[in-house]
Design a protein around this motif. Sequence first.
Motif, PDB file in Angstrom:
ATOM      1  N   LYS A 176       0.978  -1.142  -0.012  1.00 26.53           N
ATOM      2  CA  LYS A 176       0.379   0.252   0.242  1.00 26.53           C
ATOM      3  C   LYS A 176       1.014   1.379   0.425  1.00 26.53           C
ATOM      4  CE  LYS A 176      -3.983   1.548   0.694  1.00 26.53           C
ATOM      5  NZ  LYS A 176      -5.018   2.063  -0.140  1.00 26.53           N
ATOM      6  N   ALA A 177       1.932   1.356   1.036  1.00 30.31           N
ATOM      7  CA  ALA A 177       2.555   2.307   0.921  1.00 30.31           C
ATOM      8  C   ALA A 177       3.651   2.764  -0.432  1.00 30.31           C
ATOM      9  CB  ALA A 177       3.428   1.854   1.948  1.00 30.31           C
ATOM     10  N   ALA A 178       4.201   1.649  -0.958  1.00 32.08           N
ATOM     11  CA  ALA A 178       5.127   1.402  -2.788  1.00 32.08           C
ATOM     12  C   ALA A 178       3.691   1.714  -3.971  1.00 32.08           C
ATOM     13  CB  ALA A 178       5.045  -0.110  -2.243  1.00 32.08           C
ATOM     14  N   GLN A 179       2.719   1.893  -3.606  1.00 32.10           N
ATOM     15  CA  GLN A 179       1.866   1.502  -4.665  1.00 32.10           C
ATOM     16  C   GLN A 179       1.112   3.382  -4.531  1.00 32.10           C
ATOM     17  OE1 GLN A 179      -1.711  -0.507  -4.730  1.00 32.10           O
ATOM     18  NE2 GLN A 179      -0.803  -2.744  -4.633  1.00 32.10           N
ATOM     19  N   ASP A 180       1.108   3.984  -3.253  1.00 33.21           N
ATOM     20  CA  ASP A 180       0.404   5.503  -3.273  1.00 33.21           C
ATOM     21  C   ASP A 180       1.118   6.085  -2.174  1.00 33.21           C
ATOM     22  OD1 ASP A 180      -0.611   7.387  -3.399  1.00 33.21           O
ATOM     23  OD2 ASP A 180      -2.060   7.206  -3.659  1.00 33.21           O
ATOM     24  N   PRO A 181       2.354   6.490  -1.889  1.00 28.39           N
ATOM     25  CA  PRO A 181       3.664   6.723  -1.233  1.00 28.39           C
ATOM     26  C   PRO A 181       2.674   8.162  -0.714  1.00 28.39           C
ATOM     27  CG  PRO A 181       4.670   6.794  -2.670  1.00 28.39           C
ATOM     28  CD  PRO A 181       3.153   6.659  -3.264  1.00 28.39           C
TER      29      PRO A 181
ATOM     30  N   VAL B 152       0.824  14.323  17.806  1.00 28.93           N
ATOM     31  CA  VAL B 152       1.802  14.818  17.275  1.00 28.93           C
ATOM     32  C   VAL B 152       2.218  15.443  14.989  1.00 28.93           C
ATOM     33  CG1 VAL B 152       4.231  12.687  17.004  1.00 28.93           C
ATOM     34  CG2 VAL B 152       2.439  12.367  18.451  1.00 28.93           C
ATOM     35  N   THR B 153       2.722  16.197  15.999  1.00 30.45           N
ATOM     36  CA  THR B 153       2.684  16.822  15.029  1.00 30.45           C
ATOM     37  C   THR B 153       3.791  16.288  13.574  1.00 30.45           C
ATOM     38  OG1 THR B 153       4.187  18.565  15.296  1.00 30.45           O
ATOM     39  CG2 THR B 153       2.224  19.231  15.441  1.00 30.45           C
ATOM     40  N   ALA B 154       3.623  17.464  12.073  1.00 35.75           N
ATOM     41  CA  ALA B 154       4.307  17.028  11.093  1.00 35.75           C
ATOM     42  C   ALA B 154       5.465  17.600  11.218  1.00 35.75           C
ATOM     43  CB  ALA B 154       3.457  16.986   9.635  1.00 35.75           C
ATOM     44  N   THR B 155       6.071  18.392  11.902  1.00 33.76           N
ATOM     45  CA  THR B 155       7.414  18.654  12.276  1.00 33.76           C
ATOM     46  C   THR B 155       7.712  17.818  13.659  1.00 33.76           C
ATOM     47  OG1 THR B 155       6.112  21.159  12.493  1.00 33.76           O
ATOM     48  CG2 THR B 155       8.766  20.615  13.316  1.00 33.76           C
ATOM     49  N   ASP B 156       7.134  17.329  14.488  1.00 33.32           N
ATOM     50  CA  ASP B 156       7.761  16.642  15.776  1.00 33.32           C
ATOM     51  C   ASP B 156       8.404  14.794  14.561  1.00 33.32           C
ATOM     52  OD1 ASP B 156       7.202  17.452  17.626  1.00 33.32           O
ATOM     53  OD2 ASP B 156       4.975  16.873  17.812  1.00 33.32           O
ATOM     54  N   LEU B 157       7.402  14.527  13.456  1.00 36.42           N
ATOM     55  CA  LEU B 157       7.334  13.466  13.097  1.00 36.42           C
ATOM     56  C   LEU B 157       8.789  13.777  12.094  1.00 36.42           C
ATOM     57  CD1 LEU B 157       4.183  12.339  11.289  1.00 36.42           C
ATOM     58  CD2 LEU B 157       5.618  11.548  13.412  1.00 36.42           C
ATOM     59  N   THR B 158       8.906  15.205  11.374  1.00 36.22           N
ATOM     60  CA  THR B 158      10.014  15.327  10.685  1.00 36.22           C
ATOM     61  C   THR B 158      11.548  15.493  11.425  1.00 36.22           C
ATOM     62  OG1 THR B 158       8.908  17.044   9.099  1.00 36.22           O
ATOM     63  CG2 THR B 158      11.006  17.242   9.126  1.00 36.22           C
ATOM     64  N   GLY B 159      11.306  15.663  12.304  1.00 33.67           N
ATOM     65  CA  GLY B 159      12.219  15.912  13.735  1.00 33.67           C
ATOM     66  C   GLY B 159      12.223  14.370  13.973  1.00 33.67           C
ATOM     67  N   TYR B 160      11.899  13.602  14.409  1.00 33.43           N
ATOM     68  CA  TYR B 160      12.379  12.295  14.364  1.00 33.43           C
ATOM     69  C   TYR B 160      12.670  10.890  13.157  1.00 33.43           C
ATOM     70  CZ  TYR B 160      11.859   7.291  14.752  1.00 33.43           C
ATOM     71  OH  TYR B 160      11.253   5.956  14.932  1.00 33.43           O
ATOM     72  N   LEU B 161      12.674  11.395  11.730  1.00 28.01           N
ATOM     73  CA  LEU B 161      12.999  10.870  10.253  1.00 28.01           C
ATOM     74  C   LEU B 161      14.622  11.088  10.334  1.00 28.01           C
ATOM     75  CD1 LEU B 161      10.247  10.656   8.556  1.00 28.01           C
ATOM     76  CD2 LEU B 161      11.104   8.778   9.954  1.00 28.01           C
TER      77      LEU B 161
ATOM     78  N   GLY C   4       8.273  13.936   3.291  1.00 24.58           N
ATOM     79  CA  GLY C   4       7.960  13.155   1.660  1.00 24.58           C
ATOM     80  C   GLY C   4       9.239  12.291   0.467  1.00 24.58           C
ATOM     81  N   LYS C   5      10.787  12.313   1.982  1.00 21.04           N
ATOM     82  CA  LYS C   5      11.445  11.567   1.177  1.00 21.04           C
ATOM     83  C   LYS C   5      11.244  10.388   1.696  1.00 21.04           C
ATOM     84  CE  LYS C   5      14.784  15.764   0.446  1.00 21.04           C
ATOM     85  NZ  LYS C   5      16.119  16.314   1.050  1.00 21.04           N
ATOM     86  N   CYS C   6       9.884  10.387   2.808  1.00 17.47           N
ATOM     87  CA  CYS C   6      10.455   8.397   3.532  1.00 17.47           C
ATOM     88  C   CYS C   6       9.865   7.514   2.168  1.00 17.47           C
ATOM     89  CB  CYS C   6       8.946   8.270   3.894  1.00 17.47           C
ATOM     90  SG  CYS C   6       8.875   9.732   5.145  1.00 17.47           S
ATOM     91  N   SER C   7      10.796   6.577   3.107  1.00 15.35           N
ATOM     92  CA  SER C   7      10.538   5.533   1.888  1.00 15.35           C
ATOM     93  C   SER C   7       9.378   4.735   2.182  1.00 15.35           C
ATOM     94  CB  SER C   7      11.851   4.008   1.989  1.00 15.35           C
ATOM     95  OG  SER C   7      12.069   3.607   4.116  1.00 15.35           O
ATOM     96  N   PRO C   8       9.213   3.513   1.371  1.00 17.25           N
ATOM     97  CA  PRO C   8       7.583   2.746   2.369  1.00 17.25           C
ATOM     98  C   PRO C   8       8.022   2.050   2.979  1.00 17.25           C
ATOM     99  CG  PRO C   8       8.033   2.027  -0.199  1.00 17.25           C
ATOM    100  CD  PRO C   8       9.097   3.200  -0.102  1.00 17.25           C
ATOM    101  N   ALA C   9       8.536   1.600   3.355  1.00 18.07           N
ATOM    102  CA  ALA C   9       9.669   0.676   4.481  1.00 18.07           C
ATOM    103  C   ALA C   9       9.387   1.607   5.887  1.00 18.07           C
ATOM    104  CB  ALA C   9      10.491   0.225   4.698  1.00 18.07           C
ATOM    105  N   GLN C  10       9.899   3.042   5.606  1.00 20.88           N
ATOM    106  CA  GLN C  10       9.666   4.000   6.705  1.00 20.88           C
ATOM    107  C   GLN C  10       8.134   4.209   6.974  1.00 20.88           C
ATOM    108  OE1 GLN C  10      12.195   7.156   4.921  1.00 20.88           O
ATOM    109  NE2 GLN C  10      13.518   6.802   6.728  1.00 20.88           N
ATOM    110  N   LEU C  11       7.295   3.906   6.128  1.00 18.97           N
ATOM    111  CA  LEU C  11       5.792   4.728   6.238  1.00 18.97           C
ATOM    112  C   LEU C  11       5.118   3.502   7.229  1.00 18.97           C
ATOM    113  CD1 LEU C  11       5.201   6.307   2.657  1.00 18.97           C
ATOM    114  CD2 LEU C  11       5.165   7.415   5.184  1.00 18.97           C
ATOM    115  N   VAL C  12       5.555   2.593   7.066  1.00 20.76           N
ATOM    116  CA  VAL C  12       5.104   1.440   7.395  1.00 20.76           C
ATOM    117  C   VAL C  12       5.302   1.247   8.522  1.00 20.76           C
ATOM    118  CG1 VAL C  12       5.755  -1.121   7.673  1.00 20.76           C
ATOM    119  CG2 VAL C  12       5.140  -0.562   5.423  1.00 20.76           C
TER     120      VAL C  12
END
Length: 352
Positions: free
Chosen positions: A214-219, A235-244, A249-257
């Motif tokens: 699912k993540a690979a088909q439509d990330p 948990v904000t999008a900024t928090d997620l960016t800090g964690y990653l 937008g640069k997340c791989s499918p595995a990171q999204l999972v």
Amino acid sequence: MSENQNALAVSQGFSENTQTFAMQETASTAIAAQSKAMVESRYIMAMRNPRSWDQVRADLIKECRRPSFAHNKSAYYTKPIGAGVEGLGIRFVEVALRCMKNVLIETTMIFEDNLKEVHRVSVTDLEANITYPLDVRVSKTVERSKPNSDGSYISVRKNSYGKDSYTVEGTDDDILNKRGALISKAIRTLGLRIIPGDLCDEAEDIIKHIRLDKAAQDPDAERKKIVDAFAEINVTATDLTGYLGHDLGKCSPAQLVSLRGIYGAIRDGEATWQTVMQNQAEQSKTPAADAAKPKACSQESFDKKKAGWKAAIEGGKKSVNDLIATIESKELLTEDQKMEIASWAVVETKGE
């Protein structure tokens, strides 16, 4: 009052107490008999309708292949401990036990006072006649950043940010939420003990494969869903960016999972965003610390280099302590190796 009247009053009072006690005893006996009948009927039905493991597997795989189930936050989670601990969640256990059939789940409160409740949760495989119990302690208190409106609180402590955190009595909703979450975790833990391991492994592979596809088909769509889900738990999008460490937008499918699994762990009370960040900080420090730490000096390496080291001491270029310090800046010596180096100075003194 005459003696006959006193005797009559005593007799009537005794009779009333006896009748009350008899009614209570009759009610208790009836409840016990009813419970016994229910237990016996469940075992009888299990014997008459035994499960087929092939059918259980087919039903469970069918459920796991449903995208709505595979993507459910509580079907599979990633817990931030060390490099990450993954596991099947309460939704999976509930579905698996339903597919297995002939499983009894019971919850009974065995203790309660003003500060806590204790519930005994048990899961029984009626066909195997195996019961796994677990006692769950539910605190009736919660932590707040402020005391009650009247200024009262039970205790206060400093949190990790250095601010006061007050323990106060929880509301009915607070206690209900805590009770439900803890009992669900207990059912998951006990349920996994009677669900065959091969079924768990197969289901886990299917869920992870569907999430990755699912993540690979439509990330982009998957990323938006994850951001919205984390926003629900503050948990904000900024928090997620800090964690990653990079843009979402640069997340791989595995990171999204992986992010979806972390969300499931937080949502089910397995972790908090604070523990996620703390674990990441510890993991990022560990490789650097290990790389900077000198490796142990093997005996083979010591034997190859000791002639030169011995000559440095005997020639007066290095003292024993200076030589050991120089060596251990690159290699760690054992106690026996240090004693051998020290003996070179002793031999030199005796020679003089």
